[in-house]
Enzyme design. Structure first.
Site, PDB file in Angstrom:
ATOM      1  N   CYS A 135       4.732 -53.233 -49.540  1.00 18.89           N
ATOM      2  CA  CYS A 135       4.927 -53.849 -48.223  1.00 18.89           C
ATOM      3  C   CYS A 135       5.941 -54.983 -48.287  1.00 18.89           C
ATOM      4  O   CYS A 135       6.819 -55.097 -47.424  1.00 18.89           O
ATOM      5  CB  CYS A 135       3.596 -54.358 -47.677  1.00 18.89           C
ATOM      6  SG  CYS A 135       3.740 -55.198 -46.080  1.00 18.89           S
ATOM      7  N   CYS A 139      -4.762 -56.150 -46.159  1.00 18.44           N
ATOM      8  CA  CYS A 139      -4.881 -56.493 -44.736  1.00 18.44           C
ATOM      9  C   CYS A 139      -5.377 -55.343 -43.885  1.00 18.44           C
ATOM     10  O   CYS A 139      -6.209 -55.535 -42.989  1.00 18.44           O
ATOM     11  CB  CYS A 139      -3.542 -57.011 -44.215  1.00 18.44           C
ATOM     12  SG  CYS A 139      -2.218 -55.775 -44.159  1.00 18.44           S
TER      13      CYS A 139
END
Length: 303
Positions: A54, A143
């Site tokens: 990410c 997350c």
């Protein structure tokens, strides 16, 4: 990046208090590549590192693109890390607060990004930062799991991986059953349908849908092979005698130094002074010289 309304609202409030504009961009459509990678890696019996991917593919490129659109040169995030200049290049470097250091996850950033970074959190300690401020639950873990477990997330999004199979010992004897290889990782002890005798997972074979357990001592390896590498200065990596190989951001890592050798197809062989415990295919291995991150890659093999 998944959208958290409460975090966005807090950011909007802080920006208003400071008298600065807040721009919110929705990049969730691109984030599907991260969740698919996460699910596919576990389905193949590997251990993914979604935060590393990410940072290199979504978070920092999105920030750079928005800064470029606004004509802004400097960029920053809330990561705990520093940057250092060395021989004309810029490197991510360890934070002063080692317990919060996140430099391990930034090995994939290119020079064009590193050269623009400022690090407001790099010299701060979490304990000092929180003094006199309202306590807020710290963001931890992955997350997009949003408080669920990896097992729950995989079950909901890849039910095809829910195939029970055999747990065997190192002699090939069937000693238990598992719920699907995607639910397990190398070195795991808990949650196994076997007697609690200290054995842990030493191998995962997704093709045969088999998990092998054995003694912890079987998980020490002195040679690794890494692919998908990003190295700032290959000559420095190959010729330095004080390179440290880190396989976990914080925690159980090999002690001593590593010697690296180039292999075909851009891979790197890593020979360790002391063995690494429970490296898993799919995990990052990150190279440090002192505090500087000089590169990294993804573990493909170990022996």
């Amino acid at each position: 990046m998944t959208q958290d309304r409460s975090v966005t609202d807090q950011a909007r409030q802080r920006a208003a208090e400071a008298g600065i504009p807040l721009v919110v961009k929705d990049v969730s459509a691109r984030f599907g590549a991260i969740t698919e990678y996460f699910l596919s890696e576990y389905a193949c019996g590997r251990t993914p590192a979604p935060c590393t991917l990410c940072n290199a593919a979504i978070k920092w490129p999105s920030l750079v693109a928005e800064a470029d659109r606004m004509g802004i040169r400097a960029i920053a995030t809330g990561h705990y890390f520093n940057t250092e200049r060395y021989n004309g290049r810029t490197y991510a470097a360890r934070a002063d607060d080692r317990s919060k250091d996140q430099s391990y996850y930034l090995w994939g950033l290119p020079q064009s990004t590193l050269e623009r970074i400022v690090t407001p959190m790099g010299h701060l300690f979490k304990s000092d930062l929180m003094k006199g401020s309202a306590q807020r639950r710290e963001s931890m873990g992955i997350c997009f799991l949003k408080g669920t477990s990896c097992r729950q997330y995989i079950s909901a999004h890849r039910p095809d991986t829910l195939r029970q199979g055999n747990i065997v010992d190192t002699d090939g004897n069937i000693i238990g059953r598992h719920d699907g290889t995607a639910f397990y990782t190398i070195g795991q002890k808990r949650g196994l349908d076997i007697p609690a005798d200290g054995r842990c997972i030493v191998a995962i074979d997704a093709r045969s849908n088999t998990i092998t357990v054995g003694e912890e001592s079987r998980l020490y390896y002195t040679t690794l092979e890494a692919g998908s590498c990003n190295i700032v200065d290959m000559e420095e990596l190959l010729t330095s005698n004080d390179v440290e190989a880190v396989i976990r951001g914080i925690g159980r890592n090999p002690q001593g130094f590593a010697r690296c050798t180039c292999l075909p197809n851009g891979r790197i062989r890593i020979d360790l002074d002391s063995p690494a415990w429970a490296p898993a295919a799919g995990q990052p291995v990150v190279f440090y010289r002192g505090n500087r991150v000089i590169g990294g890659g993804i573990v493909e093999k170990y022996r």
